[in-house]
Design a protein around this motif. Structure first.
Motif, short mmCIF file in Angstrom:
data_model
loop_
_atom_site.label_atom_id
_atom_site.label_comp_id
_atom_site.label_asym_id
_atom_site.label_seq_id
_atom_site.Cartn_x
_atom_site.Cartn_y
_atom_site.Cartn_z
N MET A 1 0.83 -1.21 0.00
CA MET A 1 0.00 0.00 0.00
C MET A 1 0.86 1.25 0.00
SD MET A 1 -3.03 -0.70 2.73
CE MET A 1 -4.02 -2.19 2.73
N ASN A 2 0.40 2.29 -0.69
CA ASN A 2 1.07 3.58 -0.62
C ASN A 2 0.50 4.38 0.56
OD1 ASN A 2 -1.37 4.70 -1.48
ND2 ASN A 2 -0.76 4.65 -3.63
N HIS A 3 0.96 5.62 0.72
CA HIS A 3 0.55 6.42 1.89
C HIS A 3 -0.97 6.60 1.95
CE1 HIS A 3 0.85 9.37 5.10
NE2 HIS A 3 0.12 10.22 4.39
N GLN B 1 -3.40 4.83 0.48
CA GLN B 1 -4.09 3.56 0.74
C GLN B 1 -3.95 3.15 2.21
OE1 GLN B 1 -1.98 1.39 -2.27
NE2 GLN B 1 -3.71 1.39 -3.69
N ASN C 1 -7.37 2.90 4.35
CA ASN C 1 -7.83 1.55 4.67
C ASN C 1 -7.45 1.07 6.06
OD1 ASN C 1 -9.02 0.81 2.03
ND2 ASN C 1 -6.93 1.17 1.34
#
Ligand SMILES: Nc1ncnc2c1ncn2[C@@H]1O[C@H](COP(=O)(O)OP(=O)(O)O)[C@@H](O)[C@H]1O
Ligand SMILES: [Mg+2]
Lengths: 248, 256
Positions: free
Chosen positions: B140-142, B144, B148
């Motif tokens: 995941m990036n920042h 996401q 989430n």
């Protein structure tokens, strides 16, 4: 032998502290490699450098023929190819068991929900946690959490699984269930790199044992060589200490 | 003073009092919600990991600086002054007369946003680093990670502080009378002006404020107890009103 990941001249400094010193090593497809060594020797840092949770100070990490430390490389895609299992489990606290195993598939791999759940269920089945899909992490025991964490990583269908002392935070009575799952995975031909203090596991399951000491790979070889016939003095000393129950 | 007089004033003006109370509740509720949203957005931006070099780094640094100034400015000046500056300032600068209610909502929102930004940031910092690492490890990036994993936990943890801001806003919207928003204080002032009585209308207003704040506080405390809130998030630098010391002790014992 096909190399999945190759690490070349990897160094890592924390401030003025050189934690990894010019490490060269690779993970071969289908093998189970165990990293052993005293705490503070840099085992976790090596694992965390491989999936870029720590940024190496210098060196190369080759994956699919490319150096992933090149600036233009997409580290997010690369990370999906490596499954990571942490000592502290780190399940997503706001997701239930099933959703822990699907959120990455859906949000990162862009799989649809149905497919993601099917895959997740299959891996939860493999780790014996399929009947807990609606449980929240805080309702689970340590061993159960770690099995879910393993299923979460497997659900991304990575090329390599990295384990950082997966049983060190567990109550003694739940260590066995996690080791059992890991043994099954090893047998299934999964590529695994495991940092562990479980010498029994390393001896029985691994194809290769890597002994780290003070930021370097001091010795590596087949488990029988390392455990029965270590060449280096510091390997002998470490094994003596740990097999007599006092590491550090 | 007499109770009779008080009763008469209320009987003759109850609609104005209630309309004022309604306006007060409306502005403070919308202001709190928008303030929370501002706080979340600012919190997400201010925790973006700093790139090591390049223009992105410069841009991010400038944005962070501006956000820091925003927070400092609105936390460091009284809302009554902010109201005047924004309302009369925009009128002078752009020649537009803002709708007074919208202006009131705007002022309460950005003021609350400044406080909520700090609260959200504290909430993000208090989330176990393992949650971020697990998210990153899965690819995941920042953004996401925030959407989430982190923010759902933060929002849950900062609900008490948000409720607290709501209660503060119910009281503080009274300053909007300086730009003639028809909230409870303004209405009371009008009633006082019309009846030439001062103690009685303001006493009634204080009772109405008290009923509103106590009711909200009770409801929030109820919600909080029902939710299994955070075990170890202690609010700092905030004027805590909803959570009493005995609540903190209660929570600690319960979580043990
Ligand atoms: N984030 C960090 N900042 C500073 N020093 C660190 C950090 N992480 C690890 N270290 C240091 O690096 C060395 C190796 O740590 P680690 O890789 O965790 O060892 P191991 O996993 O073998 O026990 C230790 O001396 C540790 O103190
Ligand atoms: Mg370690």
């Amino acid at each position: 032998m096909e190399k999945v990941i190759e690490v070349r001249h990897l160094s890592k400094w924390f401030g003025s502290n050189e934690v990894l010193k010019d490490i060269d090593f690779s993970v071969n497809k289908g093998e189970v490699a165990c990293i052993i060594g005293s705490s503070g020797s840099g085992k976790s840092t090596l694992l965390r450098c491989i999936n870029l949770l720590e940024k190496p100070t210098s060196g190369e990490i080759i994956y699919n023929g490319e150096n992933i430390l090149d600036d233009e490389h997409n580290i997010y895609t690369y990370r999906t190819k490596l499954g990571m299992v942490f000592q502290q489990f780190n399940l997503f606290n706001n997701h239930n068991v099933l959703s822990n195993c699907t959120v990455g598939q859906i949000k990162v791999l862009k799989r649809n929900k149905e497919e993601a759940e099917k895959i997740a269920l299959q891996y939860l089945e493999n780790v014996g946690m399929a009947q807990y899909i609606n449980a929240m992490p805080k309702q689970l025991s340590g061993g159960q959490k770690q099995r879910v964490a393993i299923a979460r990583a497997l659900s991304m269908e990575p090329d390599v699984m990295l384990f950082d002392e997966p049983t060190s935070a567990l109550d003694p009575e739940t260590v066995g269930e996690v080791l059992k799952v890991m043994k099954d995975l090893a047998k299934s031909g999964l590529t695994m790199l495991v940092v562990t203090h479980e010498m029994g596991f390393a001896r029985e399951v691994s194809d290769r044992v890597i002994f780290m000491d003070k930021g370097v790979i001091a010795e590596e070889g087949k488990p029988e060589e390392i455990f029965n016939n270590p060449k280096e003095k510091r390997t002998k000393e470490f094994l003596y200490r740990i097999l007599n129950g006092n590491d550090d | 003073m007499s109770l009779q007089l008080m009763a008469d004033i209320f009987a003759n003006n109850w609609q104005m009092f209630l309309r004022g109370a309604g306006m007060t509740l409306l502005i403070s509720m919308i202001g709190t919600i928008i303030g929370l949203i501002i706080g979340i957005l600012v919190g997400i931006v201010r925790t973006i990991p700093m790139p090591e070099k390049g223009t992105k780094r410069t841009v991010l640094k400038i944005i962070n600086k501006l956000l820091a100034i925003y927070v400092e400015f609105f936390r460091g000046t009284p809302m009554i002054v902010q109201s005047m500056v924004i309302f009369y300032g925009t009128a002078q600068a752009f020649g537009i007369q803002m709708n007074r209610i919208y202006a009131g909502i705007l002022i309460v929102s950005i003021n609350t946003g400044a406080y909520m930004s700090e609260i959200v940031r504290g909430g993000i910092v208090s989330i176990d680093n393992g949650q971020f690492e697990a998210s990153h490890a899965i690819g995941m990036n920042h953004m996401q990670t925030m959407i989430n994993v982190v923010m759902p936990q933060v929002i849950r943890n900062i609900l008490p502080a948000t409720g607290n801001e709501f209660v503060i806003n119910v009281k503080d919207t009274s300053v909007l009378n300086v730009i003639s928003v028809t909230e409870l204080f303004f209405q009371t002032k009008s009633i006082a002006g019309a009846t030439f009585k001062f103690f009685e209308p303001y006493f009634i207003a204080s009772i109405i404020y008290l009923i509103m704040t106590i009711t909200i506080t009770r409801i929030l405390r109820c919600i909080e107890r029902r939710m299994d809130g955070p075990a170890n998030f202690i609010m700092a630098g905030n004027q805590m009103q909803v959570e009493r010391p005995e609540d903190i002790v209660y929570k600690k014992n319960r979580d043990r």
